[in-house]
Design an enzyme around this catalytic site. Structure first.
Site, PDB file in Angstrom:
ATOM      1  N   ARG A  35       0.869  -1.183   0.000  1.00 24.40           N
ATOM      2  CA  ARG A  35       0.000   0.000   0.000  1.00 24.40           C
ATOM      3  C   ARG A  35       0.902   1.228   0.000  1.00 24.40           C
ATOM      4  O   ARG A  35       1.485   1.560   1.031  1.00 24.40           O
ATOM      5  CB  ARG A  35      -0.874  -0.052   1.261  1.00 24.40           C
ATOM      6  CG  ARG A  35      -2.082   0.863   1.255  1.00 24.40           C
ATOM      7  CD  ARG A  35      -2.623   1.024   2.661  1.00 24.40           C
ATOM      8  NE  ARG A  35      -1.744   1.890   3.429  1.00 24.40           N
ATOM      9  CZ  ARG A  35      -1.525   1.785   4.756  1.00 24.40           C
ATOM     10  NH1 ARG A  35      -2.117   0.863   5.458  1.00 24.40           N
ATOM     11  NH2 ARG A  35      -0.701   2.622   5.354  1.00 24.40           N
TER      12      ARG A  35
ATOM     13  N   HIS B 217      -3.597   4.414   4.726  1.00 26.89           N
ATOM     14  CA  HIS B 217      -4.705   3.444   4.795  1.00 26.89           C
ATOM     15  C   HIS B 217      -5.965   4.051   4.182  1.00 26.89           C
ATOM     16  O   HIS B 217      -6.598   3.456   3.318  1.00 26.89           O
ATOM     17  CB  HIS B 217      -4.942   3.037   6.247  1.00 26.89           C
ATOM     18  CG  HIS B 217      -6.200   2.257   6.440  1.00 26.89           C
ATOM     19  ND1 HIS B 217      -6.359   0.983   5.943  1.00 26.89           N
ATOM     20  CD2 HIS B 217      -7.387   2.587   7.034  1.00 26.89           C
ATOM     21  CE1 HIS B 217      -7.589   0.550   6.241  1.00 26.89           C
ATOM     22  NE2 HIS B 217      -8.219   1.507   6.887  1.00 26.89           N
TER      23      HIS B 217
ATOM     24  N   TYR C 270       4.007   5.339  11.517  1.00 24.15           N
ATOM     25  CA  TYR C 270       4.306   3.933  11.822  1.00 24.15           C
ATOM     26  C   TYR C 270       5.164   3.228  10.778  1.00 24.15           C
ATOM     27  O   TYR C 270       5.400   2.034  10.880  1.00 24.15           O
ATOM     28  CB  TYR C 270       3.012   3.143  12.062  1.00 24.15           C
ATOM     29  CG  TYR C 270       1.991   3.216  10.936  1.00 24.15           C
ATOM     30  CD1 TYR C 270       2.092   2.392   9.814  1.00 24.15           C
ATOM     31  CD2 TYR C 270       0.932   4.124  10.990  1.00 24.15           C
ATOM     32  CE1 TYR C 270       1.171   2.461   8.778  1.00 24.15           C
ATOM     33  CE2 TYR C 270      -0.004   4.208   9.961  1.00 24.15           C
ATOM     34  CZ  TYR C 270       0.119   3.370   8.858  1.00 24.15           C
ATOM     35  OH  TYR C 270      -0.786   3.455   7.838  1.00 24.15           O
TER      36      TYR C 270
HETATM   37  C1  LIG Z   1     -14.960  -5.977  11.761  1.00 24.39           C
HETATM   38  C2  LIG Z   1     -14.110  -4.761  11.660  1.00 24.39           C
HETATM   39  N1  LIG Z   1     -13.141  -4.524  12.560  1.00 24.39           N
HETATM   40  C3  LIG Z   1     -12.361  -3.424  12.480  1.00 24.39           C
HETATM   41  C4  LIG Z   1     -12.560  -2.517  11.464  1.00 24.39           C
HETATM   42  C5  LIG Z   1     -11.670  -1.293  11.356  1.00 24.39           C
HETATM   43  N2  LIG Z   1     -10.762  -1.451  10.213  1.00 24.39           N
HETATM   44  C6  LIG Z   1     -10.994  -0.828   9.029  1.00 24.39           C
HETATM   45  S1  LIG Z   1      -9.832  -1.187   7.890  1.00 24.39           S
HETATM   46  C7  LIG Z   1      -8.986  -2.188   8.954  1.00 24.39           C
HETATM   47  C8  LIG Z   1      -7.720  -2.877   8.524  1.00 24.39           C
HETATM   48  C9  LIG Z   1      -7.918  -3.829   7.394  1.00 24.39           C
HETATM   49  O1  LIG Z   1      -6.679  -4.274   6.922  1.00 24.39           O
HETATM   50  P1  LIG Z   1      -6.542  -5.242   5.686  1.00 24.39           P
HETATM   51  O2  LIG Z   1      -7.508  -6.359   5.815  1.00 24.39           O
HETATM   52  O3  LIG Z   1      -5.118  -5.577   5.550  1.00 24.39           O
HETATM   53  O4  LIG Z   1      -7.056  -4.356   4.444  1.00 24.39           O
HETATM   54  P2  LIG Z   1      -6.398  -3.032   3.799  1.00 24.39           P
HETATM   55  O5  LIG Z   1      -7.091  -1.861   4.432  1.00 24.39           O
HETATM   56  O6  LIG Z   1      -4.942  -3.056   4.077  1.00 24.39           O
HETATM   57  O7  LIG Z   1      -6.720  -3.096   2.356  1.00 24.39           O
HETATM   58  C10 LIG Z   1      -9.624  -2.218  10.193  1.00 24.39           C
HETATM   59  C11 LIG Z   1      -9.129  -2.974  11.355  1.00 24.39           C
HETATM   60  C12 LIG Z   1     -13.615  -2.766  10.545  1.00 24.39           C
HETATM   61  N3  LIG Z   1     -13.855  -1.933   9.521  1.00 24.39           N
HETATM   62  N4  LIG Z   1     -14.346  -3.891  10.641  1.00 24.39           N
END
Ligand SMILES: Cc1ncc(C[n+]2csc(CCOP(=O)(O)OP(=O)(O)O)c2C)c(N)n1
Ligand SMILES: [Mg+2]
Length: 379
Positions: A273, A277, A286
């Site tokens: 990425r 985020h 970080y």
């Molecule tokens: C069930 C749930 N827990 C926590 C969140 C908060 N949250 C949003 S994005 C994220 C990280 C996701 O990381 P990843 O699966 O690696 O996807 P990326 O954003 O890197 O594409 C979190 C914890 C959420 N949206 N849904």
């Protein structure tokens, strides 16, 4: 690589990955994995050029969205910067009848499904729920709830089998997108169990972009993510997610296996990425700049450009035309976003239940009164 290892692929992590185009734009004819599968692509010159155009276009529309968010026109934006090859390669590997279940970052896949790219802009502005027809385009709504869409995809894939829609080139297969972070969710693991034991026609496509917001990969897993598939009894394979050719080849093969009754595959697209985020995040808190720099050298678009140039498949005039067309599209998107209404927060209650609910109705009324209390005051 697939179950059983050898160090292959330029800039590969330990254990290797399937790569057909190196970061310098050198083409690798084919890759045979430890389980005997051979991966290659056989594109015409035009198809190579079209893939390049897709990559440039989705990067440009993503950049426009980021700018519009910064100018206050979108509430938030989740950028795909750096993940163009993983999204275009897998999206183009889908056959028209295949069904996709995205997260909130899959604007590149959305584009390959023929959906008007303005759609996610309305969603992230907060004026609608996305607005595309999931059945017409075979691309479901974005999901923010991490991992939830993998269960929807699994249920849908089991239904495909029950409806007798699998088998042969016209059979249907399903792809579920999720991130590295999502692999820690119960839903994703439950999806693996159910898909495995029901031999569902599904491809689990994990974009490992190395972070779940601020959490790096090493805080999420002790083994490479593709190897998780072993415990659920189906194949797992890692690809160079910045290589659009390897992504296409492996995803197409996994989808065809699924539609032909061979069950699920987990694909780990190893990528990065490049941006934050979301627009609400500050990644300098970080991660260090040199890490980001090292991934710039693996850029998915510049390797494709280098390949096209070396093979004399494209010249400066072509690259200029592609940039200009992407710019025109971005300006059109900008104009259409500026013409959108302001978001109306009270509409957030509209789609909670199809036929309403007394509790939600009461909440809507309370919120509307609260909002009205600000009317006429500067805020
Ligand atoms: C069930 C749930 N827990 C926590 C969140 C908060 N949250 C949003 S994005 C994220 C990280 C996701 O990381 P990843 O699966 O690696 O996807 P990326 O954003 O890197 O594409 C979190 C914890 C959420 N949206 N849904
Ligand atoms: Mg991630």
């Amino acid at each position: 690589m697939a179950n059983g290892e050898s160090e292959v692929g330029v800039d590969a992590p330990a254990g290797g990955f399937v790569q057909l185009l190196t970061p310098d734009g050198e083409r690798i004819d084919s890759v045979t994995t430890a389980d005997g599968a051979t991966y290659s692509v056989d594109f015409t010159d035009d198809e190579y050029r079209e893939l390049y155009k897709d990559l440039v276009t989705v990067r440009r529309l993503d950049a426009e969205a980021t700018a519009l968010q910064r100018q206050g026109e979108l509430g938030i934006w989740a950028s795909l910067l750096g993940q163009e090859a993983a999204q275009v390669g897998s999206g183009r590997a889908l056959r028209p009848q295949d069904m996709a279940f995205p997260t909130y970052r899959e604007h590149g896949v959305l584009y390959t499904r023929g959906i008007d790219p303005i759609m996610p802009f309305g969603l992230f502005r907060g004026v609608d729920q996305g607005g595309w027809d999931a059945n017409k385009y075979k691309f479901n709504g974005y999901t923010i709830v991490i991992g939830s869409q993998t269960l929807h995809a699994t249920g849908y894939a089991m239904g495909v089998t029950m409806d007798g829609k699998t088998g042969g080139p016209d059979g249907e297969a399903v792809i579920a997108y999720f991130g590295d972070g999502a692999t820690s969710q119960g839903e994703v693991n439950e999806s693996f169990v159910w898909s495995g034991v029901f031999n569902a026609p599904i491809v689990f496509f994990c974009q490992n972009n190395q972070y779940a917001i601020s959490e790096p990969l090493e805080r999420q897993t002790r083994i490479p993510l593709y190897r998780r598939a072993d415990g659920f009894g189906f194949p797992g394979i890692r690809i160079d997610g910045n290589d659009v050719l390897a992504t296409f080849a492996v995803t197409r093969a996994a989808l065809d296996n699924a539609r032909n009754g061979q069950g699920p595959t987990l694909i780990e697209a190893y990528t990065y990425r490049m941006g934050a985020h979301t627009s609400s995040d500050d990644p300098t808190r970080y991660r260090i700049a040199s890490e980001v720099e090292s991934w710039k050298a693996k850029d998915p678009i510049s390797r494709m450009k280098a390949f096209l140039t070396k093979q004399q498949l494209a010249d400066d005039a072509f690259f200029g035309e592609v940039d200009e067309a992407a710019r025109t599209l971005a300006l059109d998107l900008r104009e259409r976003v500026l013409a959108m209404p302001d978001p109306q927060p009270v509409t957030m209650f509209d789609h909670v239940y199809p036929n309403g609910s007394p509790e939600v109705d009461a909440q809507r009324k309370q919120f509307a009164e609260y909002q009205a209390s600000f009317e006429g005051s500067a805020h």
